[in-house]
Scaffold this motif. Structure first.
Motif, mmCIF file in Angstrom:
data_model
loop_
_atom_site.group_PDB
_atom_site.id
_atom_site.type_symbol
_atom_site.label_atom_id
_atom_site.label_comp_id
_atom_site.label_asym_id
_atom_site.label_seq_id
_atom_site.Cartn_x
_atom_site.Cartn_y
_atom_site.Cartn_z
ATOM 1 N N TRP A 83 -0.771 -3.907 -14.668
ATOM 2 C CA TRP A 83 -1.469 -5.111 -14.502
ATOM 3 C C TRP A 83 -2.749 -5.069 -14.975
ATOM 4 C CZ3 TRP A 83 1.179 -9.061 -11.823
ATOM 5 C CH2 TRP A 83 0.507 -10.343 -11.767
ATOM 6 N N ASN A 84 -3.491 -6.153 -15.428
ATOM 7 C CA ASN A 84 -4.860 -6.268 -15.970
ATOM 8 C C ASN A 84 -5.744 -6.815 -15.140
ATOM 9 O OD1 ASN A 84 -7.083 -5.701 -17.757
ATOM 10 N ND2 ASN A 84 -6.495 -7.142 -19.136
ATOM 11 N N PRO A 85 -7.038 -6.377 -14.467
ATOM 12 C CA PRO A 85 -7.169 -4.822 -14.501
ATOM 13 C C PRO A 85 -6.042 -3.938 -13.701
ATOM 14 C CG PRO A 85 -8.435 -5.727 -12.838
ATOM 15 C CD PRO A 85 -7.764 -6.853 -13.452
ATOM 16 N N PRO A 86 -5.857 -2.518 -14.090
ATOM 17 C CA PRO A 86 -4.947 -1.810 -13.826
ATOM 18 C C PRO A 86 -4.822 -1.346 -12.230
ATOM 19 C CG PRO A 86 -6.335 -0.630 -14.941
ATOM 20 C CD PRO A 86 -6.699 -1.983 -15.316
ATOM 21 N N ASP A 87 -6.189 -1.669 -11.537
ATOM 22 C CA ASP A 87 -6.143 -1.332 -10.107
ATOM 23 C C ASP A 87 -6.258 -2.435 -9.430
ATOM 24 O OD1 ASP A 87 -8.715 -2.126 -11.084
ATOM 25 O OD2 ASP A 87 -9.670 -0.831 -10.008
ATOM 26 N N ALA A 88 -5.800 -3.658 -9.876
ATOM 27 C CA ALA A 88 -5.993 -4.977 -9.202
ATOM 28 C C ALA A 88 -5.332 -4.902 -7.862
ATOM 29 C CB ALA A 88 -5.270 -6.150 -10.123
ATOM 30 N N TRP A 89 -4.133 -4.430 -7.756
ATOM 31 C CA TRP A 89 -3.450 -4.391 -6.528
ATOM 32 C C TRP A 89 -3.257 -3.199 -5.557
ATOM 33 C CZ3 TRP A 89 -2.277 -9.423 -5.363
ATOM 34 C CH2 TRP A 89 -2.353 -10.446 -6.331
ATOM 35 N N ASN A 90 -4.088 -2.148 -6.183
ATOM 36 C CA ASN A 90 -4.009 -0.985 -5.377
ATOM 37 C C ASN A 90 -4.512 -1.180 -3.828
ATOM 38 O OD1 ASN A 90 -3.467 -0.152 -7.890
ATOM 39 N ND2 ASN A 90 -5.132 1.407 -8.328
ATOM 40 N N ALA A 91 -5.462 -1.835 -3.850
ATOM 41 C CA ALA A 91 -6.027 -1.631 -2.327
ATOM 42 C C ALA A 91 -4.936 -2.372 -1.480
ATOM 43 C CB ALA A 91 -7.301 -2.213 -2.150
ATOM 44 N N MET A 92 -4.233 -3.422 -1.760
ATOM 45 C CA MET A 92 -3.187 -4.019 -0.941
ATOM 46 C C MET A 92 -1.869 -3.406 -0.859
ATOM 47 S SD MET A 92 -1.660 -7.851 -1.801
ATOM 48 C CE MET A 92 -3.332 -8.685 -1.908
ATOM 49 N N GLY A 93 -1.746 -2.660 -2.000
ATOM 50 C CA GLY A 93 -0.405 -1.645 -1.956
ATOM 51 C C GLY A 93 -0.792 -0.823 -1.183
ATOM 52 N N ASP A 94 -1.814 0.032 -0.998
ATOM 53 C CA ASP A 94 -2.290 1.198 -0.052
ATOM 54 C C ASP A 94 -2.058 0.642 1.362
ATOM 55 O OD1 ASP A 94 -2.529 2.802 -2.367
ATOM 56 O OD2 ASP A 94 -4.629 2.802 -2.015
ATOM 57 N N PHE A 95 -2.696 -0.349 1.549
ATOM 58 C CA PHE A 95 -2.511 -1.337 2.819
ATOM 59 C C PHE A 95 -1.172 -1.279 3.297
ATOM 60 C CE2 PHE A 95 -1.854 -5.413 4.991
ATOM 61 C CZ PHE A 95 -2.221 -4.896 6.274
ATOM 62 N N LEU A 96 -0.358 -1.952 2.494
ATOM 63 C CA LEU A 96 1.112 -2.273 2.921
ATOM 64 C C LEU A 96 1.603 -0.725 3.164
ATOM 65 C CD1 LEU A 96 1.895 -5.085 0.323
ATOM 66 C CD2 LEU A 96 1.721 -5.108 3.038
ATOM 67 N N LYS A 97 1.390 0.201 2.327
ATOM 68 C CA LYS A 97 2.056 1.419 2.569
ATOM 69 C C LYS A 97 1.735 2.114 3.894
ATOM 70 C CE LYS A 97 2.140 2.619 -2.374
ATOM 71 N NZ LYS A 97 1.825 3.421 -3.423
ATOM 72 N N ASN A 98 0.437 1.660 4.560
ATOM 73 C CA ASN A 98 0.145 2.282 5.586
ATOM 74 C C ASN A 98 0.414 1.568 7.057
ATOM 75 O OD1 ASN A 98 -1.663 4.478 6.935
ATOM 76 N ND2 ASN A 98 -3.130 2.920 7.454
ATOM 77 N N VAL A 99 1.115 0.333 6.812
ATOM 78 C CA VAL A 99 1.469 -0.434 7.839
ATOM 79 C C VAL A 99 2.189 0.323 9.014
ATOM 80 C CG1 VAL A 99 2.925 -2.480 8.721
ATOM 81 C CG2 VAL A 99 1.136 -2.613 6.765
ATOM 82 N N ALA A 100 3.236 1.212 8.375
ATOM 83 C CA ALA A 100 4.091 1.760 9.435
ATOM 84 C C ALA A 100 3.479 2.697 10.390
ATOM 85 C CB ALA A 100 5.150 2.385 8.875
ATOM 86 N N SER A 101 2.428 3.227 9.904
ATOM 87 C CA SER A 101 1.717 4.102 10.752
ATOM 88 C C SER A 101 1.016 3.730 11.725
ATOM 89 C CB SER A 101 1.159 5.255 9.892
ATOM 90 O OG SER A 101 0.162 4.478 9.161
ATOM 91 N N THR A 102 0.514 2.597 11.773
ATOM 92 C CA THR A 102 -0.118 1.817 12.804
ATOM 93 C C THR A 102 0.653 1.268 13.660
ATOM 94 O OG1 THR A 102 -0.135 -0.476 11.703
ATOM 95 C CG2 THR A 102 -1.836 1.237 10.730
ATOM 96 N N LEU A 103 2.089 1.221 13.800
ATOM 97 C CA LEU A 103 2.683 0.513 14.813
ATOM 98 C C LEU A 103 3.011 1.638 15.919
ATOM 99 C CD1 LEU A 103 5.352 -0.762 12.493
ATOM 100 C CD2 LEU A 103 3.310 -2.178 13.381
ATOM 101 N N PRO A 104 2.961 1.055 17.021
ATOM 102 C CA PRO A 104 3.371 1.581 18.302
ATOM 103 C C PRO A 104 4.642 2.412 18.384
ATOM 104 C CG PRO A 104 3.899 -0.361 18.808
ATOM 105 C CD PRO A 104 3.071 -0.482 17.399
#
Length: 271
Positions: free
Chosen positions: A26-47
């Motif tokens: 993507w341009n810029p290359p990091d445009a979606w990095n923070a959102m992607g990291d958030f989604l990757k961490n969702v499972a660890s926040t569940l009860p």
């Protein structure tokens, strides 16, 4: 972790990005990095590990609420003009016909006609975020459509009808975008406009449930609402109504926010 009868799942509204944006340059290359990291961490926040997942996708509208009921739905690549490899993505999560029948029954009991669709596949509003959130694709998934009239109160009511599923370990996920004016992405004039709507949205989600539902039902009155979600294009906001309805009296909070292509995009959780 495993789900059990005493585990109440939260409900979530997550941004699913732009097409297969997390799986390409993507341009810029990091445009979606923070959102992607958030989604990757969702499972660890569940009860607990969900017993099943219901995804309400912005990319499926029907005259009546519809639910995938096939045992192994195919993927539906409903994005266009992206690199060839993004049409080779796989997410072989099983369906759950019994859960689909239960959802249709709960909606029917709430006087919201619903149909089961055994042939409809999973669209990218489901498989793109879930590939990041639950990459093993080993949890049964059922996808629920929006109703094409996009009536916010009806979608709040639909969520309320499904609230009992949370006590059965079912995770209800609304997949959309808190800002979705396709012509505005990248336009610097829309930064402040998206900020104003996002502030209203955060304040609304974090309000007590009765106030929250009244505000969401009349979301068009929010600051810059129709600049952020143009008329007849608010399908990316409506999954929020379903998960807010399913939250019942649960507290809501903003759990992610980022500036992408000049506009503010947020995610929300209800406990």
């Amino acid at each position: 972790m495993t789900a059990n009868s005493t585990t109440r799942m939260p409900t979530l509204f997550v941004p699913h990005g732009a097409g297969p944006c997390f799986f390409m340059d993507w341009n810029p290359p990091d445009a979606w990095n923070a959102m992607g990291d958030f989604l990757k961490n969702v499972a660890s926040t569940l009860p607990a590990r969900p017993s099943a997942i219901v995804v309400v996708s912005a990319h499926w509208l029907e005259p009546a609420f519809s639910v995938t009921s096939g045992p192994q739905p195919d993927l539906f690549y409903d994005y266009y003009g992206f690199p060839p490899h993004t049409y080779e993505l796989r997410y072989p999560a099983p369906g759950e016909p019994q859960l689909a029948a239960r959802i249709a029954g709960l909606l029917g009991q709430a006087q919201l006609p619903a149909r089961q669709d055994p042939s409809r596949g999973f669209d990218h509003g489901m498989f793109i975020p879930l590939t990041l959130m639950f990459p093993d694709a080993d949890i049964p998934v059922v996808q629920l459509s929006l109703r094409h009239d996009l009536d916010p109160q009806v979608h709040l009511d639909a969520g309320r009808a499904l609230a009992a599923l949370r006590d059965e370990g079912v995770l209800i996920v609304g997949s959309g975008m808190s800002f979705h004016n396709m012509r505005a992405y990248g336009d610097p004039r829309f930064g402040p406009i998206s900020d104003a709507f996002d502030r209203w949205l955060v304040q609304t989600v974090e309000s007590p449930a009765p106030q929250r539902e009244r505000a969401l039902a009349t979301w068009e009155q929010a600051p810059s609402a129709r600049l952020c979600h143009p008329p007849r294009a608010e399908e990316h906001l409506l999954p929020l109504m379903v998960v807010a309805g399913a939250a019942s009296e649960g507290a809501g909070q903003c759990v992610f926010s980022d500036r992408v292509m000049g506009t503010t995009l947020s995610a929300f959780r209800f406990d």
